[in-house]
Design a protein around this motif. Structure first.
Motif, short mmCIF file in Angstrom:
data_model
loop_
_atom_site.label_atom_id
_atom_site.label_comp_id
_atom_site.label_asym_id
_atom_site.label_seq_id
_atom_site.Cartn_x
_atom_site.Cartn_y
_atom_site.Cartn_z
N VAL A 65 8.16 -12.98 6.39
CA VAL A 65 8.07 -11.74 5.62
C VAL A 65 9.46 -11.25 5.25
CG1 VAL A 65 7.41 -9.31 5.69
CG2 VAL A 65 5.84 -11.05 6.57
N LEU A 66 10.36 -11.29 6.22
CA LEU A 66 11.73 -10.82 5.99
C LEU A 66 12.42 -11.60 4.88
CD1 LEU A 66 13.69 -8.70 7.06
CD2 LEU A 66 14.53 -10.40 8.68
N LEU A 91 3.36 -3.91 4.91
CA LEU A 91 2.15 -4.20 4.14
C LEU A 91 2.01 -5.70 3.90
CD1 LEU A 91 0.97 -2.22 1.01
CD2 LEU A 91 1.10 -4.69 0.93
N ILE A 92 3.12 -6.36 3.56
CA ILE A 92 3.11 -7.82 3.35
C ILE A 92 2.74 -8.55 4.63
CG2 ILE A 92 4.57 -9.82 2.85
CD1 ILE A 92 6.08 -8.09 0.83
N GLN A 93 3.26 -8.05 5.76
CA GLN A 93 2.94 -8.67 7.05
C GLN A 93 1.42 -8.69 7.26
OE1 GLN A 93 5.39 -9.86 9.56
NE2 GLN A 93 3.48 -10.89 10.08
N GLN A 94 0.78 -7.58 6.91
CA GLN A 94 -0.67 -7.51 7.08
C GLN A 94 -1.41 -8.32 6.03
OE1 GLN A 94 -2.55 -6.46 9.43
NE2 GLN A 94 -4.50 -6.74 8.36
N GLU A 95 -0.92 -8.31 4.80
CA GLU A 95 -1.62 -8.98 3.71
C GLU A 95 -1.56 -10.50 3.82
OE1 GLU A 95 -3.51 -8.07 1.26
OE2 GLU A 95 -3.38 -5.89 1.46
N SER A 96 -0.38 -11.05 4.09
CA SER A 96 -0.25 -12.50 4.02
C SER A 96 0.64 -13.12 5.10
CB SER A 96 0.35 -12.87 2.65
OG SER A 96 1.70 -12.46 2.56
N GLY A 97 1.30 -12.27 5.89
CA GLY A 97 2.26 -12.79 6.86
C GLY A 97 3.47 -13.43 6.17
N THR A 99 3.44 -15.87 4.12
CA THR A 99 3.31 -17.32 3.95
C THR A 99 2.42 -17.72 2.77
OG1 THR A 99 1.47 -17.38 5.52
CG2 THR A 99 3.68 -17.73 6.40
N ALA A 100 1.64 -16.80 2.23
CA ALA A 100 0.79 -17.13 1.08
C ALA A 100 1.60 -17.05 -0.21
CB ALA A 100 -0.41 -16.18 1.01
N ILE A 101 1.23 -17.80 -1.21
CA ILE A 101 1.93 -17.74 -2.49
C ILE A 101 1.73 -16.38 -3.15
CG2 ILE A 101 2.04 -18.71 -4.82
CD1 ILE A 101 1.37 -21.43 -3.63
N ASP A 102 0.51 -15.87 -3.08
CA ASP A 102 0.25 -14.52 -3.56
C ASP A 102 0.64 -13.56 -2.44
OD1 ASP A 102 -0.60 -12.25 -4.85
OD2 ASP A 102 -2.71 -12.85 -5.02
N VAL A 103 1.93 -13.35 -2.29
CA VAL A 103 2.51 -12.69 -1.12
C VAL A 103 1.88 -11.33 -0.84
CG1 VAL A 103 4.66 -11.84 -0.08
CG2 VAL A 103 4.70 -13.84 -1.56
N MET A 104 1.71 -10.51 -1.89
CA MET A 104 1.16 -9.16 -1.70
C MET A 104 -0.32 -9.09 -2.03
SD MET A 104 4.24 -6.51 -2.74
CE MET A 104 3.31 -5.09 -2.14
N GLN A 105 -0.95 -10.27 -2.21
CA GLN A 105 -2.38 -10.31 -2.52
C GLN A 105 -2.72 -9.34 -3.65
OE1 GLN A 105 -4.76 -12.53 -0.36
NE2 GLN A 105 -2.69 -13.31 -0.65
N SER A 106 -1.92 -9.42 -4.71
CA SER A 106 -2.03 -8.46 -5.81
C SER A 106 -2.71 -9.03 -7.05
CB SER A 106 -0.64 -7.93 -6.18
OG SER A 106 0.25 -9.00 -6.48
N SER A 107 -3.32 -10.21 -6.92
CA SER A 107 -3.91 -10.86 -8.11
C SER A 107 -5.05 -10.05 -8.71
CB SER A 107 -4.39 -12.26 -7.75
OG SER A 107 -5.37 -12.21 -6.73
N GLU A 108 -5.79 -9.30 -7.87
CA GLU A 108 -6.95 -8.56 -8.38
C GLU A 108 -6.59 -7.18 -8.93
OE1 GLU A 108 -10.55 -9.20 -5.68
OE2 GLU A 108 -8.89 -9.89 -4.41
N GLY A 109 -5.30 -6.83 -8.83
CA GLY A 109 -4.86 -5.51 -9.28
C GLY A 109 -4.65 -5.41 -10.77
N TYR A 198 -16.78 -4.86 3.51
CA TYR A 198 -16.00 -4.58 2.31
C TYR A 198 -14.60 -4.11 2.75
CZ TYR A 198 -14.60 -2.57 -2.19
OH TYR A 198 -13.93 -2.28 -3.36
N GLY A 199 -13.59 -4.90 2.40
CA GLY A 199 -12.22 -4.52 2.73
C GLY A 199 -11.97 -4.45 4.23
N ASP A 200 -10.92 -3.74 4.60
CA ASP A 200 -10.51 -3.58 5.99
C ASP A 200 -10.41 -2.09 6.29
OD1 ASP A 200 -9.37 -3.52 8.49
OD2 ASP A 200 -7.48 -4.46 7.89
N ALA A 201 -11.44 -1.54 6.94
CA ALA A 201 -11.45 -0.10 7.23
C ALA A 201 -10.32 0.30 8.17
CB ALA A 201 -12.80 0.29 7.84
N ASP A 202 -9.78 -0.65 8.93
CA ASP A 202 -8.67 -0.37 9.85
C ASP A 202 -7.32 -0.75 9.24
OD1 ASP A 202 -10.15 0.55 12.18
OD2 ASP A 202 -10.94 -1.49 12.29
N TYR A 203 -7.28 -0.84 7.93
CA TYR A 203 -6.08 -1.34 7.25
C TYR A 203 -4.84 -0.50 7.56
CZ TYR A 203 -3.23 -3.24 3.42
OH TYR A 203 -2.24 -3.83 2.68
N VAL A 204 -4.97 0.80 7.59
CA VAL A 204 -3.82 1.69 7.83
C VAL A 204 -3.21 1.42 9.20
CG1 VAL A 204 -3.10 4.09 8.13
CG2 VAL A 204 -4.66 3.48 6.27
#
Length: 345
Positions: A65-66, A91-97, A99-109, A198-204
């Motif tokens: 992530v760093l 946020l990135i740590q939670q979304e992808s650690g 390591t994913a190419i879509d780092v911030m998982q923002s493709s659906e935005g 649906y989603g992650d209710a504990d996301y925060v």
């Protein structure tokens, strides 16, 4: 011939000594390198450099992530939210650690206009961060976040990043963000679309486990005090923190020192013209007991070269200089010329 023998006999012991010395000091050199690299990683993850002037909090994230921090810093600055760099890393740590190419998982935005809108549709990590930072900024704006320490509204923004924009109106109709509200929305949406969840209710909570806010007197972002229009001045001033200094600029995205004062006072309802620090000095009533929101001047009576706004306890908020940003600093300097109440109504 004798000389050659003597030279050989001398070289062998010297070579042996050098080898022994190298063997002895190699572990020490290795330790120095390890400590140096570790220090760089810690500094990089903290993000609270002494001269930044921005309360960024601290992030506790993995090396993958760093590695994305330069891109996060680049786009956070570009889109006007530099103080949120470490929160975005969490946020990135939670979304992808990281390591994913879509780092911030923002493709659906909404900001993804180049790649598939399906999950992990973005195949360029830099573009993922480009979109994700804008997505997060939009969530901050719509959640009404006042500053980096506005935890409740930041929580609303984070959960919105996970659930989507529809969560904001739903949460606000129930008093704002709470875990119970997040769970209710998640359950409702899951039933609506026919999914098991649906989603992650504990996301925060998941994001905040990697992030800690860091308020202190030098970067106080919850200034209280002032009265009437002056209270409004400081409220507006705080909202500009982190925005870039550009000579001659008077907002809303960049400022110089006098332009910053003009913008905050003008937006608060004062009748004020865009002018210089010297003009504001000449058109203020001098005081030795400033009120929060009053003006702080630097230079001499006939050459005022800088201006800020008093916020108490030896500190002011100002737009300092080129290659810097709006921030809170001490006004206790050798060129302090005094305080003034602006004469405009």
């Amino acid at each position: 011939m004798l000389k050659k023998v003597i030279k050989k006999s001398i070289k062998k012991p010297i070579k042996k000594v050098l080898i022994k010395v190298m063997v002895a000091i190699f572990p020490l050199l290795l330790l120095i390198v390890i400590v140096s690299v570790t220090s760089l990683i810690i500094i990089g993850s903290n993000g609270n450099t002494e001269n930044s002037g921005i309360d960024m909090g601290t992030s506790n994230v993995s090396a993958p992530v760093l590695a994305w921090k330069p891109q996060v810093e680049k786009y956070a600055k570009q889109f006007g939210i530099p103080e949120y760099v470490n929160l975005i890393l969490a946020l990135i740590q939670q979304e992808s650690g990281g390591t994913a190419i879509d780092v911030m998982q923002s493709s659906e935005g909404a900001f993804n206009t180049k790649y598939s809108k399906l999950p992990n549709g973005i195949t360029d990590p830099d573009y993922s961060i480009f979109c994700g930072v804008q997505e997060f900024k939009e969530a901050l704006k719509k959640a009404g976040v006042k500053n980096i320490n506005d935890t409740k509204n930041i929580s609303l923004a984070l959960q919105t990043y996970n659930f989507g924009e529809g969560f904001i109106s739903f949460a606000n109709s129930r008093g704002g963000y709470s875990l119970a509200v997040a769970k209710e929305f998640s359950s409702m949406q899951a039933q609506k679309v026919g999914w098991s969840s649906y989603g992650d209710a504990d996301y925060v909570a998941h994001v905040f486990q990697y992030y800690k806010s860091n308020p202190n007197t030098n970067t106080n972002t919850n200034i209280k005090g002032g009265s009437g229009k002056l209270a409004k001045v400081i409220q507006i001033a705080q909202a500009q923190k982190g925005k870039e200094y550009i000579w001659g600029a008077s907002g809303p995205n960049t400022f110089d020192c006098s332009g910053f004062v003009y913008y905050c006072y003008q937006q608060s309802g004062y009748k004020i013209e865009r002018s210089t620090a010297q003009f504001y000095y000449d058109n203020s009533t001098k005081t030795t007991t400033p009120e929060i929101g009053d003006l702080v001047f630097f230079g001499t009576v006939s050459n005022i070269h800088h201006i800020g706004m008093y916020i108490g306890d030896g500190i002011m908020i100002n737009a300092p200089k080129s290659n810097d940003v709006v921030k809170i600093q001490s006004y206790k300097r050798s060129d302090l010329a005094g305080f003034g109440k602006y004469n405009g109504k």
